[in-house]
Design an enzyme around this catalytic site. Structure first.
Site, PDB file in Angstrom:
ATOM      1  N   THR A  21     -43.046 -16.078 -12.810  1.00  0.00           N
ATOM      2  CA  THR A  21     -43.572 -15.793 -11.474  1.00  0.00           C
ATOM      3  C   THR A  21     -42.473 -15.869 -10.416  1.00  0.00           C
ATOM      4  O   THR A  21     -41.475 -16.579 -10.589  1.00  0.00           O
ATOM      5  CB  THR A  21     -44.676 -16.825 -11.153  1.00  0.00           C
ATOM      6  OG1 THR A  21     -45.010 -16.734  -9.775  1.00  0.00           O
ATOM      7  CG2 THR A  21     -44.229 -18.255 -11.425  1.00  0.00           C
ATOM      8  N   TYR A  75     -47.805 -26.120 -10.062  1.00  0.00           N
ATOM      9  CA  TYR A  75     -47.822 -24.897 -10.869  1.00  0.00           C
ATOM     10  C   TYR A  75     -46.422 -24.294 -10.955  1.00  0.00           C
ATOM     11  O   TYR A  75     -45.904 -24.033 -12.054  1.00  0.00           O
ATOM     12  CB  TYR A  75     -48.799 -23.862 -10.276  1.00  0.00           C
ATOM     13  CG  TYR A  75     -48.561 -22.455 -10.779  1.00  0.00           C
ATOM     14  CD1 TYR A  75     -48.846 -22.116 -12.102  1.00  0.00           C
ATOM     15  CD2 TYR A  75     -48.028 -21.465  -9.948  1.00  0.00           C
ATOM     16  CE1 TYR A  75     -48.600 -20.829 -12.575  1.00  0.00           C
ATOM     17  CE2 TYR A  75     -47.798 -20.181 -10.416  1.00  0.00           C
ATOM     18  CZ  TYR A  75     -48.074 -19.864 -11.723  1.00  0.00           C
ATOM     19  OH  TYR A  75     -47.828 -18.596 -12.205  1.00  0.00           O
TER      20      TYR A  75
HETATM   21  P1  NAD Z   1     -54.920 -16.411 -16.318  1.00  0.00           P
HETATM   22  O1  NAD Z   1     -55.162 -17.807 -15.863  1.00  0.00           O
HETATM   23  O2  NAD Z   1     -55.865 -15.340 -15.899  1.00  0.00           O
HETATM   24  O3  NAD Z   1     -54.869 -16.360 -17.914  1.00  0.00           O
HETATM   25  C1  NAD Z   1     -54.206 -17.324 -18.687  1.00  0.00           C
HETATM   26  C2  NAD Z   1     -54.652 -17.148 -20.131  1.00  0.00           C
HETATM   27  O4  NAD Z   1     -53.944 -18.112 -20.920  1.00  0.00           O
HETATM   28  C3  NAD Z   1     -56.149 -17.427 -20.349  1.00  0.00           C
HETATM   29  O5  NAD Z   1     -56.700 -16.460 -21.193  1.00  0.00           O
HETATM   30  C4  NAD Z   1     -56.175 -18.797 -21.002  1.00  0.00           C
HETATM   31  O6  NAD Z   1     -57.287 -18.986 -21.864  1.00  0.00           O
HETATM   32  C5  NAD Z   1     -54.866 -18.782 -21.769  1.00  0.00           C
HETATM   33  N1  NAD Z   1     -54.344 -20.129 -22.022  1.00  0.00           N
HETATM   34  C6  NAD Z   1     -54.238 -21.147 -21.132  1.00  0.00           C
HETATM   35  N2  NAD Z   1     -53.714 -22.236 -21.744  1.00  0.00           N
HETATM   36  C7  NAD Z   1     -53.468 -21.876 -23.032  1.00  0.00           C
HETATM   37  C8  NAD Z   1     -52.903 -22.536 -24.145  1.00  0.00           C
HETATM   38  N3  NAD Z   1     -52.496 -23.811 -24.071  1.00  0.00           N
HETATM   39  N4  NAD Z   1     -52.780 -21.862 -25.317  1.00  0.00           N
HETATM   40  C9  NAD Z   1     -53.201 -20.575 -25.413  1.00  0.00           C
HETATM   41  N5  NAD Z   1     -53.741 -19.898 -24.393  1.00  0.00           N
HETATM   42  C10 NAD Z   1     -53.868 -20.524 -23.215  1.00  0.00           C
HETATM   43  O7  NAD Z   1     -53.441 -16.085 -15.885  1.00  0.00           O
HETATM   44  P2  NAD Z   1     -52.802 -14.694 -15.419  1.00  0.00           P
HETATM   45  O8  NAD Z   1     -52.990 -14.551 -13.959  1.00  0.00           O
HETATM   46  O9  NAD Z   1     -53.238 -13.625 -16.328  1.00  0.00           O
HETATM   47  O10 NAD Z   1     -51.258 -15.014 -15.665  1.00  0.00           O
HETATM   48  C11 NAD Z   1     -50.652 -14.746 -16.933  1.00  0.00           C
HETATM   49  C12 NAD Z   1     -49.193 -15.158 -16.872  1.00  0.00           C
HETATM   50  O11 NAD Z   1     -48.539 -14.419 -15.857  1.00  0.00           O
HETATM   51  C13 NAD Z   1     -48.978 -16.625 -16.523  1.00  0.00           C
HETATM   52  O12 NAD Z   1     -47.893 -17.097 -17.277  1.00  0.00           O
HETATM   53  C14 NAD Z   1     -48.634 -16.609 -15.040  1.00  0.00           C
HETATM   54  O13 NAD Z   1     -47.811 -17.706 -14.705  1.00  0.00           O
HETATM   55  C15 NAD Z   1     -47.896 -15.303 -14.943  1.00  0.00           C
HETATM   56  N6  NAD Z   1     -47.940 -14.641 -13.621  1.00  0.00           N
HETATM   57  C16 NAD Z   1     -49.148 -14.431 -12.999  1.00  0.00           C
HETATM   58  C17 NAD Z   1     -49.174 -13.734 -11.789  1.00  0.00           C
HETATM   59  C18 NAD Z   1     -50.470 -13.453 -11.066  1.00  0.00           C
HETATM   60  O14 NAD Z   1     -50.441 -12.963  -9.932  1.00  0.00           O
HETATM   61  N7  NAD Z   1     -51.632 -13.705 -11.659  1.00  0.00           N
HETATM   62  C19 NAD Z   1     -47.969 -13.278 -11.231  1.00  0.00           C
HETATM   63  C20 NAD Z   1     -46.769 -13.530 -11.889  1.00  0.00           C
HETATM   64  C21 NAD Z   1     -46.773 -14.187 -13.098  1.00  0.00           C
HETATM   65  O1  DAU Z   2     -46.750 -15.033  -6.725  1.00  0.00           O
HETATM   66  C1  DAU Z   2     -47.249 -14.997  -8.039  1.00  0.00           C
HETATM   67  C2  DAU Z   2     -48.393 -15.975  -8.168  1.00  0.00           C
HETATM   68  O2  DAU Z   2     -49.497 -15.403  -7.501  1.00  0.00           O
HETATM   69  C3  DAU Z   2     -48.745 -16.297  -9.621  1.00  0.00           C
HETATM   70  O3  DAU Z   2     -47.664 -16.941 -10.226  1.00  0.00           O
HETATM   71  C4  DAU Z   2     -49.984 -17.192  -9.682  1.00  0.00           C
HETATM   72  O4  DAU Z   2     -50.362 -17.402 -11.032  1.00  0.00           O
HETATM   73  C5  DAU Z   2     -51.105 -16.500  -8.941  1.00  0.00           C
HETATM   74  O5  DAU Z   2     -52.248 -17.330  -8.925  1.00  0.00           O
HETATM   75  C6  DAU Z   2     -50.685 -16.146  -7.526  1.00  0.00           C
HETATM   76  O6  DAU Z   2     -50.519 -17.357  -6.730  1.00  0.00           O
HETATM   77  P1  DAU Z   2     -51.016 -17.452  -5.214  1.00  0.00           P
HETATM   78  O7  DAU Z   2     -51.196 -18.866  -4.858  1.00  0.00           O
HETATM   79  O8  DAU Z   2     -50.146 -16.629  -4.332  1.00  0.00           O
HETATM   80  O9  DAU Z   2     -52.430 -16.683  -5.369  1.00  0.00           O
HETATM   81  P2  DAU Z   2     -53.852 -16.975  -4.705  1.00  0.00           P
HETATM   82  O10 DAU Z   2     -54.702 -15.782  -4.997  1.00  0.00           O
HETATM   83  O11 DAU Z   2     -54.380 -18.311  -5.082  1.00  0.00           O
HETATM   84  O12 DAU Z   2     -53.530 -16.994  -3.155  1.00  0.00           O
HETATM   85  C7  DAU Z   2     -52.965 -15.860  -2.505  1.00  0.00           C
HETATM   86  C8  DAU Z   2     -52.755 -16.250  -1.057  1.00  0.00           C
HETATM   87  O13 DAU Z   2     -54.048 -16.389  -0.432  1.00  0.00           O
HETATM   88  C9  DAU Z   2     -52.075 -17.592  -0.861  1.00  0.00           C
HETATM   89  O14 DAU Z   2     -51.266 -17.531   0.306  1.00  0.00           O
HETATM   90  C10 DAU Z   2     -53.235 -18.573  -0.646  1.00  0.00           C
HETATM   91  C11 DAU Z   2     -54.243 -17.715   0.067  1.00  0.00           C
HETATM   92  N1  DAU Z   2     -55.663 -18.049  -0.184  1.00  0.00           N
HETATM   93  C12 DAU Z   2     -56.075 -18.198  -1.474  1.00  0.00           C
HETATM   94  C13 DAU Z   2     -57.389 -18.496  -1.761  1.00  0.00           C
HETATM   95  C14 DAU Z   2     -57.852 -18.687  -3.190  1.00  0.00           C
HETATM   96  C15 DAU Z   2     -56.550 -18.136   0.868  1.00  0.00           C
HETATM   97  O15 DAU Z   2     -56.180 -17.980   2.047  1.00  0.00           O
HETATM   98  N2  DAU Z   2     -57.857 -18.424   0.590  1.00  0.00           N
HETATM   99  C16 DAU Z   2     -58.315 -18.613  -0.686  1.00  0.00           C
HETATM  100  O16 DAU Z   2     -59.524 -18.905  -0.875  1.00  0.00           O
END
Ligand code: NAD
Ligand code: DAU
Length: 349
Positions: A130, A156
């Site tokens: 991330t 995180y």
């Molecule tokens: P998510 O929380 O939606 O999914 C995570 C998945 O991992 C789930 O299916 C969960 O069951 C599985 N999991 C959790 N713990 C586990 C374990 N111990 N063993 C096996 N499986 C396990 O997350 P996401 O948003 O899809 O993110 C996926 C990856 O991408 C993460 O590594 C996150 O850090 C990274 N990432 C996410 C974002 C974002 O915006 N969502 C951005 C950049 C990077």
């Molecule tokens: O930047 C990449 C990351 O983006 C990933 O690594 C994380 O897994 C992913 O969860 C995401 O993190 P953020 O904290 O940026 O995402 P989130 O959707 O929780 O929040 C986005 C922005 O919105 C952040 O500035 C917090 C704000 N927020 C979030 C929630 C849930 C609000 O203002 N209100 C809310 O209820």
């Protein structure tokens, strides 16, 4: 065969679905099915013989050893993680267990397997990380590039930073063929409605308040999830070993702007029955502790070296996303039943 971890989560399941369209190579999908993992995400490939789902934990060394021996993967793509910043603030333990120790176990299993391979150059370990590991930016700072120092600010991001460092160390110490990607905020189909965009769509349609932390002027850099998936495929194909690649779509937006955009698209696609605007549901609430002010990704390296480009703009991706949630209310109903419903009803009554 490739081994995908966390392939029942948001990005992982989008990746699995995309991969099976683009490739013939089968997938073993290892997922612990935490609250964030959902087999409904994979319903369309349930009967596809190229997708083998394994319910298990990346921290389970015996299971990993068995999977590597049995399936002999040509690559690992590690999505499995605890991913929600707010949850890491309320309870960091699971983040340490999965993101740090789990990644360590996976690296160990991959190393043992790779060491025994005859053609070592055929293997890849791609670690999905991330932009949050870089910390926060001021308004006039340049965007994060691959040389930016790590300064994680939440449990995180600290746990993800630790896992990135382990991956790096396995390359330098043992020569394990790794590559790491650092991506900005994803959004799109199959996104669990605890994160800002799906939460706002869901709450809006439920007539609940739309909570914006602090002043709502924090900035995130948004990327449509399918564009993240295509970037990962490209890095797996051609990324240089030991390198890191930043992935982003040059879409910096303030949270308030994101939420008002969602409200405007909803006003158009599914107007409120009472004729009022969804934006009337917006509520400024107490800020997230340690809230990072701004993230921005400089994606020039992956663009120049690997020729990757996103296909969606913020506006086109947001419209597709809102439409997906409107068309998939059964998916939302399924993931928001049970413990989620109790949790959300307490927060947004
Ligand atoms: P998510 O929380 O939606 O999914 C995570 C998945 O991992 C789930 O299916 C969960 O069951 C599985 N999991 C959790 N713990 C586990 C374990 N111990 N063993 C096996 N499986 C396990 O997350 P996401 O948003 O899809 O993110 C996926 C990856 O991408 C993460 O590594 C996150 O850090 C990274 N990432 C996410 C974002 C974002 O915006 N969502 C951005 C950049 C990077
Ligand atoms: O930047 C990449 C990351 O983006 C990933 O690594 C994380 O897994 C992913 O969860 C995401 O993190 P953020 O904290 O940026 O995402 P989130 O959707 O929780 O929040 C986005 C922005 O919105 C952040 O500035 C917090 C704000 N927020 C979030 C929630 C849930 C609000 O203002 N209100 C809310 O209820």
């Amino acid at each position: 065969m490739i081994l995908v971890t966390g392939g029942a989560g948001f990005i992982g399941s989008n990746f699995v679905l995309d991969w099976l369209v683009q490739h013939d190579e089968p997938i073993v999908n290892l997922d612990a099915l935490t609250y964030a993992g959902n087999l409904n995400n994979l319903r369309s490939v349930e009967k596809d013989p190229r997708h083998i789902f394994v319910h298990g934990n990346i921290g389970d060394a015996a299971l990993l050893s068995d999977l590597f021996t049995r399936y002999k993967p040509s690559a690992v793509v590690n999505f499995a993680a605890e991913s929600h910043v707010d949850r890491s603030i309320h309870g960091p333990e699971d983040f340490i267990q999965t993101n740090i120790l789990g990644t360590f176990r996976l690296l160990e299993a991959a190393r043992a397997y790779w060491t025994g391979l005859e053609t070592k150059s055929d293997f890849r370990f791609l670690h999905v990380s991330t932009d949050e590991v870089f910390g926060t930016l001021d308004a006039d700072d340049p965007a994060f590039n691959e040389e930016t120092s790590y300064r994680p600010n939440s449990p995180y991001s600290a746990s993800k930073a630790a896992s990135d460092h382990l991956v790096r160390a396995y390359f330098h110490t043992y020569g394990l063929p790794v590559v790491t990607t650092n991506c900005s905020n994803n959004y799109g189909p199959l996104h669990f409605p605890e994160k800002l965009i799906p939460l706002v769509i869901h709450n809006a349609l439920q007539g609940r308040s739309l909570p914006i932390y602090g002043d709502g002027l924090q900035i995130r850099d948004w990327l449509y999830v399918k564009d993240h998936c295509s970037a990962i495929r490209r890095v797996l194909e051609a990324g240089r070993l030991g390198e890191t690649y930043n992935i982003g779509g040059w879409n910096e937006r303030a949270n308030l702007h994101v939420v008002t955009t969602l409200c405007a698209v909803l006003d158009e696609l599914q107007p409120r029955a009472d004729g009022k605007k969804y934006s009337e549901q917006i509520a400024l609430v107490t800020d997230r502790p340690g809230h990072d002010r701004r993230y921005a990704i400089d994606a020039r390296k992956i663009e120049a070296e690997l020729g990757w480009r996103p296909t969606e703009t913020f506006e086109s991706g947001i419209r597709k996303t809102v439409q997906w949630y409107l068309d998939n209310s059964d998916w939302v109903e399924n993931v928001t039943s049970g413990s989620y419903r109790n949790w959300v009803e307490k927060q947004y009554a």
